[in-house]
Design an enzyme around this catalytic site. Structure first.
Site, PDB file in Angstrom:
ATOM      1  N   ARG A 115       0.827  -1.214   0.000  1.00  0.00           N
ATOM      2  CA  ARG A 115       0.000   0.000   0.000  1.00  0.00           C
ATOM      3  C   ARG A 115       0.869   1.275   0.000  1.00  0.00           C
ATOM      4  NH1 ARG A 115      -3.416   2.271   4.840  1.00  0.00           N
ATOM      5  NH2 ARG A 115      -4.969   3.516   3.760  1.00  0.00           N
TER       6      ARG A 115
ATOM      7  N   HIS B 248       0.471   4.780  -2.144  1.00  0.00           N
ATOM      8  CA  HIS B 248       0.352   6.105  -1.532  1.00  0.00           C
ATOM      9  C   HIS B 248       1.490   7.024  -1.951  1.00  0.00           C
ATOM     10  CE1 HIS B 248      -2.797   5.455   1.855  1.00  0.00           C
ATOM     11  NE2 HIS B 248      -3.084   4.750   0.797  1.00  0.00           N
TER      12      HIS B 248
ATOM     13  N   ASN C 282      -2.649   8.219   5.858  1.00  0.00           N
ATOM     14  CA  ASN C 282      -1.350   7.609   6.124  1.00  0.00           C
ATOM     15  C   ASN C 282      -1.194   7.161   7.561  1.00  0.00           C
ATOM     16  OD1 ASN C 282      -0.398   7.848   3.577  1.00  0.00           O
ATOM     17  ND2 ASN C 282       0.605   9.804   3.923  1.00  0.00           N
TER      18      ASN C 282
ATOM     19  N   HIS D 230      -6.324  -5.465  -2.516  1.00  0.00           N
ATOM     20  CA  HIS D 230      -7.102  -5.699  -1.295  1.00  0.00           C
ATOM     21  C   HIS D 230      -7.341  -7.189  -1.040  1.00  0.00           C
ATOM     22  CE1 HIS D 230      -8.689  -1.280  -1.454  1.00  0.00           C
ATOM     23  NE2 HIS D 230      -7.441  -1.365  -1.080  1.00  0.00           N
TER      24      HIS D 230
HETATM   25  C1  HEM Z   1      -8.867   2.079  -5.742  1.00  0.00           C
HETATM   26  C2  HEM Z   1      -8.816   2.894  -4.721  1.00  0.00           C
HETATM   27  C3  HEM Z   1      -8.369   2.483  -3.350  1.00  0.00           C
HETATM   28  C4  HEM Z   1      -8.977   2.837  -2.187  1.00  0.00           C
HETATM   29  C5  HEM Z   1     -10.203   3.727  -2.033  1.00  0.00           C
HETATM   30  C6  HEM Z   1      -8.249   2.208  -1.113  1.00  0.00           C
HETATM   31  C7  HEM Z   1      -8.530   2.349   0.226  1.00  0.00           C
HETATM   32  C8  HEM Z   1      -7.969   1.613   1.239  1.00  0.00           C
HETATM   33  C9  HEM Z   1      -8.328   1.700   2.635  1.00  0.00           C
HETATM   34  C10 HEM Z   1      -9.329   2.677   3.214  1.00  0.00           C
HETATM   35  C11 HEM Z   1      -7.619   0.755   3.302  1.00  0.00           C
HETATM   36  C12 HEM Z   1      -7.702   0.414   4.795  1.00  0.00           C
HETATM   37  C13 HEM Z   1      -6.582   1.032   5.595  1.00  0.00           C
HETATM   38  C14 HEM Z   1      -6.746   0.786   7.067  1.00  0.00           C
HETATM   39  O1  HEM Z   1      -7.829   0.989   7.589  1.00  0.00           O
HETATM   40  O2  HEM Z   1      -5.760   0.395   7.726  1.00  0.00           O
HETATM   41  C15 HEM Z   1      -6.817   0.075   2.341  1.00  0.00           C
HETATM   42  C16 HEM Z   1      -5.958  -0.956   2.625  1.00  0.00           C
HETATM   43  C17 HEM Z   1      -5.073  -1.479   1.721  1.00  0.00           C
HETATM   44  N1  HEM Z   1      -4.878  -1.054   0.425  1.00  0.00           N
HETATM   45 FE1  HEM Z   1      -6.094   0.158  -0.616  1.00  0.00          FE
HETATM   46  N2  HEM Z   1      -7.229   1.480  -1.643  1.00  0.00           N
HETATM   47  C18 HEM Z   1      -7.253   1.627  -3.000  1.00  0.00           C
HETATM   48  C19 HEM Z   1      -6.339   1.106  -3.897  1.00  0.00           C
HETATM   49  C20 HEM Z   1      -5.239   0.388  -3.527  1.00  0.00           C
HETATM   50  C21 HEM Z   1      -4.126   0.090  -4.392  1.00  0.00           C
HETATM   51  C22 HEM Z   1      -3.983   0.575  -5.832  1.00  0.00           C
HETATM   52  C23 HEM Z   1      -3.260  -0.655  -3.670  1.00  0.00           C
HETATM   53  C24 HEM Z   1      -1.930  -1.225  -4.078  1.00  0.00           C
HETATM   54  C25 HEM Z   1      -1.589  -1.501  -5.305  1.00  0.00           C
HETATM   55  C26 HEM Z   1      -3.844  -0.844  -2.360  1.00  0.00           C
HETATM   56  C27 HEM Z   1      -3.322  -1.631  -1.370  1.00  0.00           C
HETATM   57  C28 HEM Z   1      -3.881  -1.792  -0.114  1.00  0.00           C
HETATM   58  C29 HEM Z   1      -3.434  -2.779   0.847  1.00  0.00           C
HETATM   59  C30 HEM Z   1      -2.391  -3.842   0.599  1.00  0.00           C
HETATM   60  C31 HEM Z   1      -4.175  -2.573   2.003  1.00  0.00           C
HETATM   61  C32 HEM Z   1      -4.052  -3.319   3.347  1.00  0.00           C
HETATM   62  C33 HEM Z   1      -3.152  -2.519   4.252  1.00  0.00           C
HETATM   63  C34 HEM Z   1      -2.897  -3.137   5.626  1.00  0.00           C
HETATM   64  O3  HEM Z   1      -3.109  -4.343   5.823  1.00  0.00           O
HETATM   65  O4  HEM Z   1      -2.447  -2.381   6.515  1.00  0.00           O
HETATM   66  N3  HEM Z   1      -5.019  -0.172  -2.302  1.00  0.00           N
HETATM   67  N4  HEM Z   1      -7.024   0.622   1.088  1.00  0.00           N
HETATM   68  C1  LIG Z   2       3.340   6.761  10.293  1.00  0.00           C
HETATM   69  C2  LIG Z   2       3.021   8.110  10.782  1.00  0.00           C
HETATM   70  O1  LIG Z   2       3.819   9.020  10.700  1.00  0.00           O
HETATM   71  N1  LIG Z   2       1.813   8.258  11.264  1.00  0.00           N
HETATM   72  C3  LIG Z   2       1.370   9.526  11.752  1.00  0.00           C
HETATM   73  C4  LIG Z   2       0.125   9.927  11.041  1.00  0.00           C
HETATM   74  O2  LIG Z   2      -0.337  11.155  11.528  1.00  0.00           O
HETATM   75  C5  LIG Z   2      -0.590  11.204  12.926  1.00  0.00           C
HETATM   76  C6  LIG Z   2      -1.023  12.605  13.264  1.00  0.00           C
HETATM   77  O3  LIG Z   2      -1.927  13.081  12.355  1.00  0.00           O
HETATM   78  C7  LIG Z   2       0.631  10.812  13.738  1.00  0.00           C
HETATM   79  O4  LIG Z   2       0.284  10.739  15.096  1.00  0.00           O
HETATM   80  C8  LIG Z   2       1.148   9.476  13.251  1.00  0.00           C
HETATM   81  O5  LIG Z   2       2.344   9.182  13.902  1.00  0.00           O
END
Ligand code: HEM
Ligand SMILES: CC(=O)N[C@H]1CO[C@H](CO)[C@@H](O)[C@@H]1O
Ligand SMILES: *[C@@H]1O[C@H](CO)[C@@H](O)[C@H](O)[C@H]1NC(C)=O
Ligand SMILES: *[C@@H]1O[C@H](CO)[C@@H](O)[C@H](O)[C@H]1NC(C)=O
Ligand SMILES: *[C@@H]1O[C@H](CO)[C@@H](O)[C@H](O)[C@H]1NC(C)=O
Ligand SMILES: *[C@@H]1O[C@H](CO)[C@@H](O)[C@H](O)[C@H]1NC(C)=O
Ligand SMILES: *[C@@H]1O[C@H](CO)[C@@H](O)[C@H](O)[C@H]1NC(C)=O
Length: 329
Positions: free
Chosen positions: A66, A70, A99, A197
């Site tokens: 991810r 970003h 982030n 995802h």
């Molecule tokens: C299409 C639009 C996308 C949206 C709206 C989106 C949104 C999100 C959100 C809201 C999360 C949850 C984060 C959390 O709560 O910790 C997430 C997780 C994730 N996203 Fe996306 N994402 C998108 C596209 C992508 C793309 C293009 C990639 C990589 C190529 C990606 C890879 C991931 C991965 C691997 C996670 C899991 C992260 C974790 O386990 O901490 N996403 N995404």
């Molecule tokens: C990884 C990281 O830097 N996370 C930061 C995201 O932003 C909040 C404040 O908005 C910080 O508390 C986190 O450390």
């Protein structure tokens, strides 16, 4: 004498042309094996260091994938996502809301210091993110693809740009398509990359509106399978800001095509996942991969990751090679 040097210039130009022809660069000037001469072991070091961390903390594979997304969607793939807030810049991308759930910065830092020991000042942090993202997918049994390198690191990082360019989980299909298009990515790239995802987790707040209050009338999202809503409600209570839910239940550590099976069954977790059923082109791709166990998904994912990795890259003399990934030089 004059003739001789003119001759050497001609020979030199000729050689240069030959070199350019024999080492294909993509449109953005990146190329596979960019560090072949300056740091031949870089990919092996990245792979070993990443595997070392992931074998102890496998759940970091998803946030590391991810992180590349970003990075690329904000100011291009220039490592700007890695910059820590400082007295001079208190609001870097890292501090922006989307982030806050990024993790794995210590892996990037460890890779960078391992690489610096062997070839100091040569390999960019932006390239390290791209290579680590690939290796994280491979670690989770996903596809391997060649990563073009040669990116340089940016000096600017701005939290409000992260909010502006990262798609929210509530995005509809037209919003998603235009955000990807604005970065030079196609509708196919959108439906392919969304399947990232298949690994990882999400906080409840990214989809709780679909469970409890979709239109402000205490209702649920009609586009989500009611059985799935019931299951998610057991995990996520209203206002839950902390619980993590698997996005691909049962196989969150395996990079596979299950994502499409889930989305096709109206079990995509975010509105942005469900939105892929609301456009004929993305729906056709979802259905095809769901019904063929992802016949072309692995190959497509590598192609789309290379496309994503080209976004707004700095090459040549632009930017810098950071000494430490969390700080500009
Ligand atoms: C299409 C639009 C996308 C949206 C709206 C989106 C949104 C999100 C959100 C809201 C999360 C949850 C984060 C959390 O709560 O910790 C997430 C997780 C994730 N996203 Fe996306 N994402 C998108 C596209 C992508 C793309 C293009 C990639 C990589 C190529 C990606 C890879 C991931 C991965 C691997 C996670 C899991 C992260 C974790 O386990 O901490 N996403 N995404
Ligand atoms: C990884 C990281 O830097 N996370 C930061 C995201 O932003 C909040 C404040 O908005 C910080 O508390 C986190 O450390
Ligand atoms: C950068 O900031 C993070 C918190 O966001 C902190 O954990 C980390 O130690 C910092 N890195 C450096 C090198 O100071
Ligand atoms: C950050 O970006 C916003 C636009 O999204 C701009 O208005 C602002 O001036 C930028 N901040 C800095 C410090 O460059
Ligand atoms: C999609 O979302 C955008 C941005 O939030 C909004 O402007 C647009 O009206 C929405 N389109 C549809 C069809 O709901
Ligand atoms: C649902 O949303 C509406 C409008 O935002 C709000 O007034 C209401 O209190 C919410 N209901 C619940 C149960 O959260
Ligand atoms: C969750 O976070 C929101 C916004 O920061 C806050 O208003 C709310 O009280 C929090 N909910 C809980 C249960 O802590």
């Amino acid at each position: 004498m004059a003739t001789l040097s003119l001759f050497s210039v001609v020979v030199f130009l000729h050689l240069t042309v030959v070199l350019f022809v024999s080492e294909p660069t993509n449109a953005q000037g990146l190329k596979v094996g960019f560090y072949k001469n300056a740091c031949p072991s870089v990919e092996a070091i990245v792979e070993q260091t990443t595997a070392h961390f992931l074998s102890r903390a496998p759940s970091l594979a998803a946030p590391l994938l991810r992180m590349h997304f970003h990075d690329c969607f904000v100011r291009g793939c220039d490592g700007s996502v890695l910059l820590n807030a400082t007295a001079a810049n208190k609001q870097t991308e890292k501090t922006a809301v989307p982030n806050q759930s990024l993790r794995g910065f210590q892996v990037i830092d460890a890779v960078k210091s391992a690489v610096e020991k062997v070839c100091p000042g040569v390999v960019s942090c932006a390239d390290i993110i791209a290579l680590v993202a690939r290796d994280a997918v491979v670690f989770d049994k996903g596809p391997f693809w060649e990563v073009p390198t040669g990116r340089r690191d940016g000096r600017v990082s701005n939290a409000s740009e992260a909010l502006q360019f990262l798609p929210p989980p509530f995005a509809n299909i037209s919003d998603l398509k235009s955000r990807f298009q604005a970065k030079g990515l196609s509708v196919k790239d959108l439906v392919v990359l969304s399947a990232a995802h298949t690994i990882g987790t999400s906080h409840c707040f990214n989809f709780n509106n679909r469970l409890y209050n979709f239109t402000g009338k205490g209702d649920t999202d009609p586009s989500m399978d009611p059985n799935y809503i019931a299951r998610l409600k057991n995990k996520c209570k209203p206002g839950d800001n902390t619980t993590l839910v698997e996005m691909d239940p049962g196989s969150r550590k395996t990079f596979d095509a299950d994502y499409y099976t889930l989305v096709a069954k109206r079990r995509g977790l975010f509105q942005s996942d469900a939105a892929l059923l609301t456009d004929s082109e993305t729906r056709a791709y979802v259905k095809l991969q769901a019904s063929t166990h992802g016949s072309t998904f692995f190959k497509d994912f590598g192609v789309s990751m290379v496309n994503m990795g080209n976004i707004g890259v700095l090459t040549g003399f632009a930017g810098e090679i950071r000494k430490h990934c969390a700080f500009v030089n």
